[in-house]
Write an enzyme that holds these catalytic residues in place. Structure first.
Site, PDB file in Angstrom:
ATOM      1  N   CYS A 122       3.680 -60.037  28.842  1.00 32.98           N
ATOM      2  CA  CYS A 122       4.669 -59.966  27.769  1.00 32.98           C
ATOM      3  C   CYS A 122       6.100 -59.849  28.270  1.00 32.98           C
ATOM      4  CB  CYS A 122       4.345 -58.798  26.848  1.00 32.98           C
ATOM      5  SG  CYS A 122       2.642 -58.819  26.237  1.00 32.98           S
ATOM      6  N   HIS A 247      10.110 -57.056  23.120  1.00 32.15           N
ATOM      7  CA  HIS A 247       8.829 -57.731  22.950  1.00 32.15           C
ATOM      8  C   HIS A 247       8.259 -57.354  21.595  1.00 32.15           C
ATOM      9  CE1 HIS A 247       4.772 -59.001  23.288  1.00 32.15           C
ATOM     10  NE2 HIS A 247       4.285 -57.798  23.537  1.00 32.15           N
ATOM     11  N   ASN A 277       2.323 -61.480  17.567  1.00 34.12           N
ATOM     12  CA  ASN A 277       2.598 -61.163  18.971  1.00 34.12           C
ATOM     13  C   ASN A 277       2.241 -62.382  19.809  1.00 34.12           C
ATOM     14  OD1 ASN A 277       2.464 -60.350  21.656  1.00 34.12           O
ATOM     15  ND2 ASN A 277       1.565 -58.354  21.194  1.00 34.12           N
TER      16      ASN A 277
END
Length: 321
Positions: A122, A247, A277
């Site tokens: 990420c 993130h 996500n």
């Protein structure tokens, strides 16, 4: 003896951004219809997501990267012939070989650049962004195309409601080039390898797995100091930050970090609500969409904060293109 070296510009900056989201919108109600044991209110209260995008079955990481990368090049005004390095941040390639970057460069008409993938989960986009900046600063490249592209829909266990409700597919891109002034501040990065096993792909099932509570505690407890250190190294007070783009892991994490860092004048990216996500792609996707909507003025300081698999992290202040 002493070897010769190349000289680069005084600074670097993001010259243009681009993004791509697949056309398949998957709402919370769609997941329920597919048999996921959950409900709309549970998902929104736990992670803040109302919908996410999944790629078509034949739509690849390179396909999505091409869409985002071409838009970033157009926005930057940099021709394909002026790009010397292509970096793709991804952790969801279906096989380790070949990497996505050379194929992406060929698709975009970039002739014989340096090309490789960066896998830091990420935080991958921020890692790749700084690799790109270093290449320009040292004269190894004139301009660098950085693309983060992820396709998590191929790695989901639909019986695991803690993960299948969160993850999605998308790509975001940036062109990094020379600047007379510093437009990419110093990066603050690191990792906690002792907890690397909290986010994995299971070797047997090939499904994504994570220990959600452990990641939540780590992110909310450890990442605010990283963000503050990035501001300090860039010489920017948190009150001067125009936008905070962390993130997009979980809306509760995003809001907790914004409070703990203390960003009184910053717009906070909450792209997770409609994009889900998308790991390495979340930061450039959210940033590109915010710039496209006119929410961030050109030249305004933006705080980026990547964290996740590894557990690796990277924080940095950049100027909006």
């Amino acid at each position: 003896m002493t070897l010769a070296s190349t000289a680069g510009p005084a600074g670097t900056r993001i010259l243009g951004l681009g993004h791509y989201r697949p056309g398949n919108v998957i709402t919370n109600h769609d997941l329920i219809a597919r048999g996921v044991d959950t409900d709309d209110e549970w998902i929104k209260s736990r992670v803040g997501i109302t919908e996410r995008r999944w790629a078509d079955p034949d739509e690849t990481i390179v396909d999505m990267a091409e869409q985002a990368g071409s838009k970033a090049l157009a926005a930057s005004g940099v021709a394909a012939s002026e790009v010397d390095l292509v970096l793709v941040a991804t952790c969801t390639m279906p096989t380790p070989v070949p990497s996505a970057a050379p194929a992406l460069a060929h698709r975009l008409g970039i002739e014989a650049p340096g090309a490789y993938d960066v896998n830091s989960g990420c935080s991958g986009f921020v890692y790749a962004l700084n690799t790109a900046s270093a290449a320009v600063l040292t004269g190894q490249a004139r301009n660098v195309l950085v693309v983060a592209s992820e396709r998590f829909s191929g790695w989901l266990d639909m019986a695991d409601r803690s993960t299948c409700i969160i993850l999605a597919d998308a790509a975001g891109a940036a062109v990094v080039g020379p600047s007379d002034a510093i437009g990419l501040g110093p990066v603050v990065w690191g990792s906690d390898g002792e907890q690397a096993g909290t986010v994995t792909i299971d070797e047997d099932s090939r499904f994504f797995q994570q220990e959600g509570q452990a990641v939540y505690r780590w992110a909310t407890g450890e990442m605010a100091p990283v963000a503050l250190a990035a501001c300090e190294r860039a010489g920017v007070d948190p009150s001067e930050i125009a936008a905070f783009v962390p993130h997009q892991a979980n809306l509760r994490i995003i809001d907790a970090l914004a409070r703990r860092i203390g960003l009184p004048n910053a717009i906070v990216a909450r792209d997770i609500e409609t994009s889900g996500n998308t790991s390495a792609a979340t930061i450039p996707l959210a940033l590109s969409r915010m710039v496209e909507r006119g929410e961030i003025p050109s030249g305004a300081p933006v705080l980026l904060l990547g964290f996740g698999a590894g557990l690796a992290y990277a924080g940095q202040v950049v100027l909006a293109p």
